[in-house]
Design a protein around this motif. Structure first.
Motif, PDB file in Angstrom:
ATOM      1  N   LYS A   1       0.627  -1.529  -0.120  1.00  0.00           N
ATOM      2  CA  LYS A   1      -0.357  -0.131  -0.619  1.00  0.00           C
ATOM      3  C   LYS A   1       0.985   0.841  -0.234  1.00  0.00           C
ATOM      4  O   LYS A   1       1.371   1.031   0.729  1.00  0.00           O
ATOM      5  N   PRO A   2       0.833   2.088  -1.367  1.00  0.00           N
ATOM      6  CA  PRO A   2       1.334   3.147  -1.201  1.00  0.00           C
ATOM      7  C   PRO A   2       0.689   4.772  -0.581  1.00  0.00           C
ATOM      8  O   PRO A   2      -0.277   5.062  -0.796  1.00  0.00           O
ATOM      9  N   VAL A   3       0.967   5.254   0.606  1.00  0.00           N
ATOM     10  CA  VAL A   3       0.947   6.512   0.910  1.00  0.00           C
ATOM     11  C   VAL A   3       1.510   7.617   0.322  1.00  0.00           C
ATOM     12  O   VAL A   3       3.003   7.590   0.231  1.00  0.00           O
ATOM     13  N   LEU A   4       0.999   8.549  -0.450  1.00  0.00           N
ATOM     14  CA  LEU A   4       1.867   9.594  -1.220  1.00  0.00           C
ATOM     15  C   LEU A   4       1.621  11.450  -0.585  1.00  0.00           C
ATOM     16  O   LEU A   4       0.688  11.248   0.438  1.00  0.00           O
ATOM     17  N   LYS A   5       2.588  11.707  -0.217  1.00  0.00           N
ATOM     18  CA  LYS A   5       2.617  13.398  -0.133  1.00  0.00           C
ATOM     19  C   LYS A   5       2.555  14.181  -1.682  1.00  0.00           C
ATOM     20  O   LYS A   5       3.443  13.618  -2.119  1.00  0.00           O
ATOM     21  N   GLY A   6       0.920  14.554  -2.007  1.00  0.00           N
ATOM     22  CA  GLY A   6       1.349  14.793  -3.678  1.00  0.00           C
ATOM     23  C   GLY A   6       1.371  14.020  -4.418  1.00  0.00           C
ATOM     24  O   GLY A   6       1.363  13.190  -4.209  1.00  0.00           O
ATOM     25  N   GLY A   7       1.065  14.558  -5.848  1.00  0.00           N
ATOM     26  CA  GLY A   7       1.329  13.476  -6.990  1.00  0.00           C
ATOM     27  C   GLY A   7       0.068  12.688  -6.858  1.00  0.00           C
ATOM     28  O   GLY A   7      -1.195  13.471  -6.996  1.00  0.00           O
ATOM     29  N   ARG A   8       0.223  11.604  -7.930  1.00  0.00           N
ATOM     30  CA  ARG A   8      -0.406  11.187  -8.480  1.00  0.00           C
ATOM     31  C   ARG A   8      -0.472   9.446  -7.997  1.00  0.00           C
ATOM     32  O   ARG A   8       0.145   9.087  -8.007  1.00  0.00           O
TER      33      ARG A   8
END
Length: 825
Positions: free
Chosen positions: A236-243
């Motif tokens: 599971k990826p958790v992002l700050k910014g981006g798509r």
């Protein structure tokens, strides 16, 4: 003037303190490199005992190879063959008639090299697969650095592409039970990459589920067993910014500022006889809990938990310029350079690996710990118990990691149940037994055929770890919990021992001296081997002592004592060697990796230079005949032996041989891979643990009635400091030495009792308690010595005498919870 000198001393002390603090910060315990891993033996291991990962550090295509400790081929069930009792009795009879070749042939027919239909020879430990992170345009990088920080249990990679610096931080969380990967960069919107999963398992499904990448599968089928371990991994990826974009069977990250990947794996395994768990629910439960924890807190809690184990022992052997070089270069140059820091790093790396591969509630560390990238790894990456599994746990007590021992004790509980099948079915005996191998399913039958596998002694050796834990801890509740395991072993050997050909001794037959032969054509099957006699000696004594401590089974203890008194003595043969077999058949040209008959020297304490000089001399000769260079684990064992023989320089030479890249003759080609993992070759983790134990053994030994301080200090490590080593009787030891002499000693007593020390003769200690001369036997029950019989000595032997170092014995009484500090002249 007096104030001036006080001021000068203060400034000097503060300056030195600042220097050492700076040096300590600069030379953290790290493995580091200036290029990515090009193959598995260059990748860096991380783990929390349940999950393991090998980190390659490639900027353009990162591979993180993953393991979960219960992904093994096969299904529940033992491997005890039917209708073999009569054949075993016939093999015994052939040996008694002096027909060893015929006995070996019958053993090979009864137990074929390949598992017969309906049986198996143990299941392999298997990989989960790999996580792949692909970064387009990152093929041309510079300022590359990757490291494994074993002080915090974190792997890091950094590099530069153009004007942007990229960082990766990876750890297997001890608190959140997932693998965590944090990716950052020096510029906003610069993280764009794909995420994929692959596996070599035939039965697998890869899918995308609500922004998560998943891989489900089932373990392999081998021999007569069908693969039934179901597993599921979730990323599971958790992002700050981006798509975040779902693309086929991959996830795509576009222009993110920061990405944290959470990797969770679950299986349906509950116990060796229970696969009713739900792999999907387990994996998701671990994941859902982990993602709720803020990253700063997650990494802090992981480090704090890890420190609670790792920081118990600190070792400082000094620093040289070699410490500035990458780890792979340091290994290549170690034999011809002065690099004491690498010895300390290697010692602590062994502790790191044990913490990372063995924790309470889980499985014991197997032949490769928890790190394996194959479906069919060498020797199945099983539990080989004719040395390898035991060696994995030699550092557990002495290097202050007693909790890591628990999975081994738990496995022994299981084996004491499944082993009743083989004891009864194969030998018509009470109690329990096993042979030289087991696996996740706790098999106890013969493995690998009638040559390697006809060795019914695996449980005898493993149970020594129960007794050693008791000697170190003094925990009677623990002893009571595992008493039946000890009792079951004693009952088995009571029933299978019989008179030898001479009628003088009780021996075990058929068996062998592990993996070695005494006749051409691979004839190794025998009666009354030296190692068997030594192991049964310990099994019987441990049981008798346990009955006295707990007040159990007094009549049975008397029966065991009668059998104990009829075991053969050790023997010194025609080449002035410690005999490996009951008859004098050793060859001075034998370079075999197993030197099993020296079990009595280490890890047992039956042979002492101070009590048994003739046997000690014979042990020295046996070691010299075998030579130094060997497989990795064999050299690890030799470090411990030479330490017990009080030869620090020879022990250090073995460390030099071990810390050398592998190569050359297959039997003599052991060493260390660039990632500091032990090379048999191929990779086996036991050599790492054996060498860690050996380094501790060079600094302190606790057997033979006393605690020997600096018993085998080599010239190359003339000055140093270690804190936190454990010894028998609940004592914890800190040492400082300079120019080969003890300068400071601190002893913490957990349970009280007499503390007897063996010191170099000229050592005078002054401290907060008076010392008296140690006379007679040590009254501390954890230092009891069981006398052995006088050895039988061949008329052809030429004993020249073993030269002992000049030492003295001192002692003092301790109180539980108290600390005692001494300084030497």
């Amino acid at each position: 003037m007096k104030n001036f000198f006080l001021h000068l001393i203060t400034i000097t002390t503060l300056t030195l303190l600042s220097f050492y603090q700076s040096a300590a910060q600069e030379y953290r315990l790290k493995l580091f490199y200036d290029k990515p891993a090009s193959e598995w033996n260059e990748a860096l291991p991380i783990g929390n005992a349940r999950l393991g990962a090998m980190v390659f550090g490639n900027p353009a295509k990162e591979q993180i190879q993953l393991n979960e400790e219960t992904i093994w081929a096969g299904e529940p069930g033992n491997n005890v063959p039917k209708n073999t009792y009569e054949k075993i009795m016939e093999i015994r009879k052939l040996l008694a008639e002096g027909k060893p070749r015929e006995a070996q042939e019958l053993s090979n027919i009864t137990f074929p090299r390949q598992a017969p239909e309906g049986l198996d020879y143990g299941m392999p430990y298997q990989t989960f697969g790999s996580l792949w992170l692909e970064f387009s345009g990152h093929e041309k990088f510079f300022n590359f650095h990757r490291e494994l920080d074993i002080e915090d249990a974190i792997a890091r990679t950094s590099y530069q592409v153009g004007k942007v610096t990229y960082n990766r931080e990876i750890f297997a969380s001890f608190t959140d039970n997932v693998v965590v990967v944090r990716l950052t960069s020096s510029a906003k919107n610069s993280l764009s990459f794909s995420i994929g999963l692959t596996t070599p398992h035939k039965i697998n499904t890869i899918s995308l589920e609500k922004g998560q990448l998943t891989l489900s599968g089932t373990s392999g089928s081998v021999d007569s067993k069908t693969g039934k371990v179901n597993f599921k991994g979730i990323v599971k990826p958790v992002l700050k910014g981006g798509r975040l974009i779902e693309s086929g069977d991959k996830l795509e990250i576009k222009e993110a500022d920061e990405v944290i990947l959470y990797i969770s794996i679950g299986t349906n395994f509950n116990k060796y006889n229970d696969l009713s768990g739900n792999a999907t629910q387990r994996a998701q439960r671990f994941l859902d809990k982990a993602v709720k924890v803020k990253y700063a807190h997650a990494i802090d809690s992981h480090i704090k938990k890890y420190h609670s184990f790792f920081n118990r022992v600190k070792l400082d052997l000094g620093i040289s310029e070699q410490a500035n070089k990458t780890t792979d270069v340091r290994i290549k140059e170690f034999a011809k350079s002065y690099d004491p820091h690498l010895v300390a790093l290697y010692f602590q790396f062994g502790r790191y690996l044990l913490i990372s591969s063995s924790q309470p509630g889980g499985q014991p560390a197997n032949l490769q710990g928890i790190w394996n990238d194959k479906l069919s790894p060498p020797w199945g990456s099983k539990y080989t118990v004719n040395i390898n599994t035991e060696m994995n746990y030699w550092p557990a007590e002495v290097t202050n990691l007693a909790e890591t021992h628990e999975p081994l004790f738990s496995m022994l509980k299981d084996l004491s149940i499944t082993g009743q099948e083989s004891a009864k079915g194969m030998y018509k005996a009470r109690g329990w037994n096993m042979h030289h191998n087991t696996d996740l399913w706790r098999i106890t039958g013969v493995v690998d055929g009638g040559y390697y596998g006809m060795w019914p002694m695996g449980g005898a050796w493993l149970t020594q770890h129960i007794w050693q834990h008791y000697l170190y801890s003094g925990d009677k509740d623990f002893l009571k919990k595992y008493y039946d395991v000890l009792k079951g072993k004693a009952l088995f050997y009571l029933d299978v021992l019989h008179k030898d050909r001479s009628g003088r001794w009780l021996v075990l037959s058929p068996s062998m001296s592990p993996e070695n032969s005494y006749m051409t054509g691979s004839v190794g099957i025998s009666a009354g081997t030296t190692m068997d006699n030594q192991l049964i000696f310990d099994v019987f004594n441990n049981f008798i002592d346990a009955t006295k401590i707990l007040g159990f089974d007094a009549k049975l203890a008397d029966t065991v004592k009668t059998a104990l008194d009829k075991l053969p003595p050790m023997q010194i043969g025609q080449h002035t060697q410690l005999q490996e077999w009951l008859e004098d058949m050793d060859k001075t040209t034998d370079k075999h990796r197993h030197i099993s008959h020296l079990y009595g020297l280490y890890p047992a304490g039956q042979i002492s230079p101070f009590r048994n000089p003739d046997l000690t001399e014979a042990a020295v000769n046996s070691l010299i005949y075998r030579g130094d260079k060997s497989t990795g684990w064999s050299m690890g064992w030799k470090v411990n032996w030479w330490a017990r023989l009080l030869n620090g320089n020879r022990a250090y030479k073995l460390i030099q041989e071990q810390l050398t890249p592998p190569g050359g003759d297959a039997e003599q080609s052991g060493g260390t891979y660039p990632n500091l993992l032990d090379a048999h070759p191929p990779f086996q983790i036991d050599g790492n643990f054996g060498c860690t134990s050996g380094i501790a053994e060079m600094l302190v030994q606790s057997y033979d009635n006393n605690i020997f301080i600096l018993p085998a200090l080599p010239d190359a490590l003339a000055s140093g400091r270690i804190t936190g080593l454990k010894v028998r009787g609940g004592f914890e030891i800190d040492l400082v030495w300079s120019t080969g002499k003890l300068t400071e000693l601190k002893i913490r007593s957990a349970i009280g009792g007499n503390c007897r020390l063996r010191l170099a003769e000229g050592t005078i200690l002054k401290g907060n308690v008076a010392l008296k001369v140690g006379n007679g036997e040590n009254m501390n029950p954890f230092y009891q010595v069981h006398p052995i019989k006088e050895p039988l000595i061949s008329d052809k032997a030429n004993l020249k005498g073993f030269i002992l170092p000049k030492t003295k014995l001192v002692e003092f009484d301790t109180k539980a919870g108290s600390t005692y500090t001494f300084y030497s002249n």
